[in-house]
Design a protein around this motif. Sequence first.
Motif, PDB file in Angstrom:
ATOM      1  N   ALA A   1       0.839  -1.204   0.000  1.00  0.00           N
ATOM      2  CA  ALA A   1       0.000   0.000   0.000  1.00  0.00           C
ATOM      3  C   ALA A   1       0.875   1.256   0.000  1.00  0.00           C
ATOM      4  N   MET A   2       1.913   1.251   0.805  1.00  0.00           N
ATOM      5  CA  MET A   2       2.837   2.383   0.833  1.00  0.00           C
ATOM      6  C   MET A   2       3.535   2.554  -0.513  1.00  0.00           C
ATOM      7  N   LEU A   3       3.962   1.458  -1.092  1.00  0.00           N
ATOM      8  CA  LEU A   3       4.646   1.495  -2.388  1.00  0.00           C
ATOM      9  C   LEU A   3       3.750   2.091  -3.467  1.00  0.00           C
ATOM     10  N   HIS A   4       2.488   1.694  -3.457  1.00  0.00           N
ATOM     11  CA  HIS A   4       1.524   2.168  -4.455  1.00  0.00           C
ATOM     12  C   HIS A   4       1.300   3.680  -4.348  1.00  0.00           C
ATOM     13  N   ASN A   5       1.509   4.235  -3.160  1.00  0.00           N
ATOM     14  CA  ASN A   5       1.215   5.649  -2.922  1.00  0.00           C
ATOM     15  C   ASN A   5       2.478   6.500  -2.752  1.00  0.00           C
ATOM     16  N   SER A   6       3.613   6.021  -3.289  1.00  0.00           N
ATOM     17  CA  SER A   6       4.880   6.740  -3.162  1.00  0.00           C
ATOM     18  C   SER A   6       5.452   7.096  -4.529  1.00  0.00           C
ATOM     19  N   LYS A   7       6.071   8.278  -4.627  1.00  0.00           N
ATOM     20  CA  LYS A   7       6.725   8.681  -5.870  1.00  0.00           C
ATOM     21  C   LYS A   7       8.016   7.898  -6.090  1.00  0.00           C
ATOM     22  N   LYS A   8       8.809   7.753  -5.015  1.00  0.00           N
ATOM     23  CA  LYS A   8      10.063   7.011  -5.096  1.00  0.00           C
ATOM     24  C   LYS A   8      10.135   6.005  -3.964  1.00  0.00           C
ATOM     25  N   VAL A   9      10.758   4.859  -4.255  1.00  0.00           N
ATOM     26  CA  VAL A   9      10.903   3.787  -3.270  1.00  0.00           C
ATOM     27  C   VAL A   9      12.387   3.625  -2.967  1.00  0.00           C
ATOM     28  N   LEU A  10      12.767   3.874  -1.713  1.00  0.00           N
ATOM     29  CA  LEU A  10      14.154   3.770  -1.276  1.00  0.00           C
ATOM     30  C   LEU A  10      14.314   2.443  -0.541  1.00  0.00           C
ATOM     31  N   ILE A  11      15.107   1.543  -1.116  1.00  0.00           N
ATOM     32  CA  ILE A  11      15.268   0.195  -0.574  1.00  0.00           C
ATOM     33  C   ILE A  11      16.624   0.085   0.109  1.00  0.00           C
ATOM     34  N   ALA A  12      16.612  -0.256   1.390  1.00  0.00           N
ATOM     35  CA  ALA A  12      17.836  -0.461   2.154  1.00  0.00           C
ATOM     36  C   ALA A  12      18.101  -1.960   2.247  1.00  0.00           C
ATOM     37  N   ALA A  13      19.201  -2.412   1.651  1.00  0.00           N
ATOM     38  CA  ALA A  13      19.490  -3.848   1.614  1.00  0.00           C
ATOM     39  C   ALA A  13      20.985  -4.090   1.732  1.00  0.00           C
TER      40      ALA A  13
ATOM     41  N   ILE B   1       6.904  -8.860  -2.643  1.00  0.00           N
ATOM     42  CA  ILE B   1       6.493  -7.460  -2.470  1.00  0.00           C
ATOM     43  C   ILE B   1       6.259  -6.811  -3.825  1.00  0.00           C
ATOM     44  N   ASP B   2       7.261  -6.893  -4.699  1.00  0.00           N
ATOM     45  CA  ASP B   2       7.234  -6.248  -6.010  1.00  0.00           C
ATOM     46  C   ASP B   2       8.475  -6.727  -6.749  1.00  0.00           C
ATOM     47  N   THR B   3       8.782  -6.073  -7.859  1.00  0.00           N
ATOM     48  CA  THR B   3      10.031  -6.323  -8.562  1.00  0.00           C
ATOM     49  C   THR B   3      10.766  -4.996  -8.738  1.00  0.00           C
ATOM     50  N   LEU B   4      12.072  -5.056  -8.893  1.00  0.00           N
ATOM     51  CA  LEU B   4      12.854  -3.854  -9.118  1.00  0.00           C
ATOM     52  C   LEU B   4      12.351  -3.120 -10.353  1.00  0.00           C
ATOM     53  N   ARG B   5      12.153  -1.806 -10.242  1.00  0.00           N
ATOM     54  CA  ARG B   5      11.690  -1.003 -11.376  1.00  0.00           C
ATOM     55  C   ARG B   5      12.216   0.413 -11.262  1.00  0.00           C
ATOM     56  N   ASN B   6      11.877   1.242 -12.261  1.00  0.00           N
ATOM     57  CA  ASN B   6      12.617   2.493 -12.447  1.00  0.00           C
ATOM     58  C   ASN B   6      12.294   3.609 -11.464  1.00  0.00           C
ATOM     59  N   ASN B   7      11.305   3.456 -10.592  1.00  0.00           N
ATOM     60  CA  ASN B   7      11.109   4.488  -9.565  1.00  0.00           C
ATOM     61  C   ASN B   7      11.738   4.080  -8.241  1.00  0.00           C
ATOM     62  N   MET B   8      12.598   3.036  -8.286  1.00  0.00           N
ATOM     63  CA  MET B   8      13.236   2.529  -7.081  1.00  0.00           C
ATOM     64  C   MET B   8      14.701   2.936  -7.018  1.00  0.00           C
ATOM     65  N   VAL B   9      15.174   3.137  -5.786  1.00  0.00           N
ATOM     66  CA  VAL B   9      16.572   3.458  -5.528  1.00  0.00           C
ATOM     67  C   VAL B   9      17.088   2.418  -4.535  1.00  0.00           C
ATOM     68  N   LEU B  10      18.104   1.681  -4.931  1.00  0.00           N
ATOM     69  CA  LEU B  10      18.642   0.612  -4.097  1.00  0.00           C
ATOM     70  C   LEU B  10      19.916   1.092  -3.403  1.00  0.00           C
ATOM     71  N   PHE B  11      19.920   1.004  -2.073  1.00  0.00           N
ATOM     72  CA  PHE B  11      21.080   1.365  -1.267  1.00  0.00           C
ATOM     73  C   PHE B  11      21.646   0.094  -0.650  1.00  0.00           C
TER      74      PHE B  11
END
Length: 266
Positions: free
Chosen positions: A204-216, A229-239
């Motif tokens: 739900a949070m992902l659906h309502n966010s402009k950018k997704v910051l993933i800490a891994a 949860i989802d798959t990696l896509r272009n509005n995501m930032v992987l840290f």
Amino acid sequence: MTINTIKYTELTGNPRHDKLISLVQSNGYISNEELAHTLGVTTQTIRRDIKTLSQNGFISRHHGGAGRVSSITNTEFSIRETIHTEEKTLIANEISNYILDGSTLFITIGTTVEFIARALESKNNLRIITNSLRVANLLYINKNFEVITVGGMLRSHNGGIIGPNVVSFINHFRADYLITSLGAIANDGTLLDFDINEVAVVKAMLHNSKKVLIAADHSKFHTSAAVEIDTLRNNMVLFTDEKPPTEIMRIIREKKVELHTVKKHI
């Protein structure tokens, strides 16, 4: 890297094997070199041990190391708080620097996001919506922040709040960023976690966010979890703290995922 060395359980009749299993279970993934150093043997011995233990179903054999077998049960929260702390701190600082003052954030449940919450203390004028009571407790005293928590069932083991009312509440907001950790990133770019109720809130949070910051941290590339949860896509930032494996790097390039790899102190 900080290795968590919890008391081992006698499983195999071989103390070294039992210690190796406990180290893998508590840390998620450990390289051959780290295991050899911790157990005081050669990497050749560790490779033989891992081969034997993986054949008997105690651990999962990976290129360059070993990981947990289970994709169903996450490591105990109190243990996860004490492992990969250097990596989590560096990732947290990088994410804090990435976020603009005046932003609206969703923050999920987890030990890594608690490191991030602490790193946010230097930011100004943030609105934070979270389903983690622990995150809210870290942030609410900051006069520069507006902290909003959800209503639902509170979990004793991690301070998370879940339930259908949480998802409904989240859908009333739009955030600039979602900050989340996860259980694993599969080689095909699938983002995974362990609990279907917690994942429902993340979605739900992902659906309502402009950018997704993933800490891994790097261990997330070498373990598994059961709930997508989802798959990696272009509005995501992987840290992360290490360059992802080749297969995941290919997905990152194809999907134009922004990648930040922090440098560990030597």
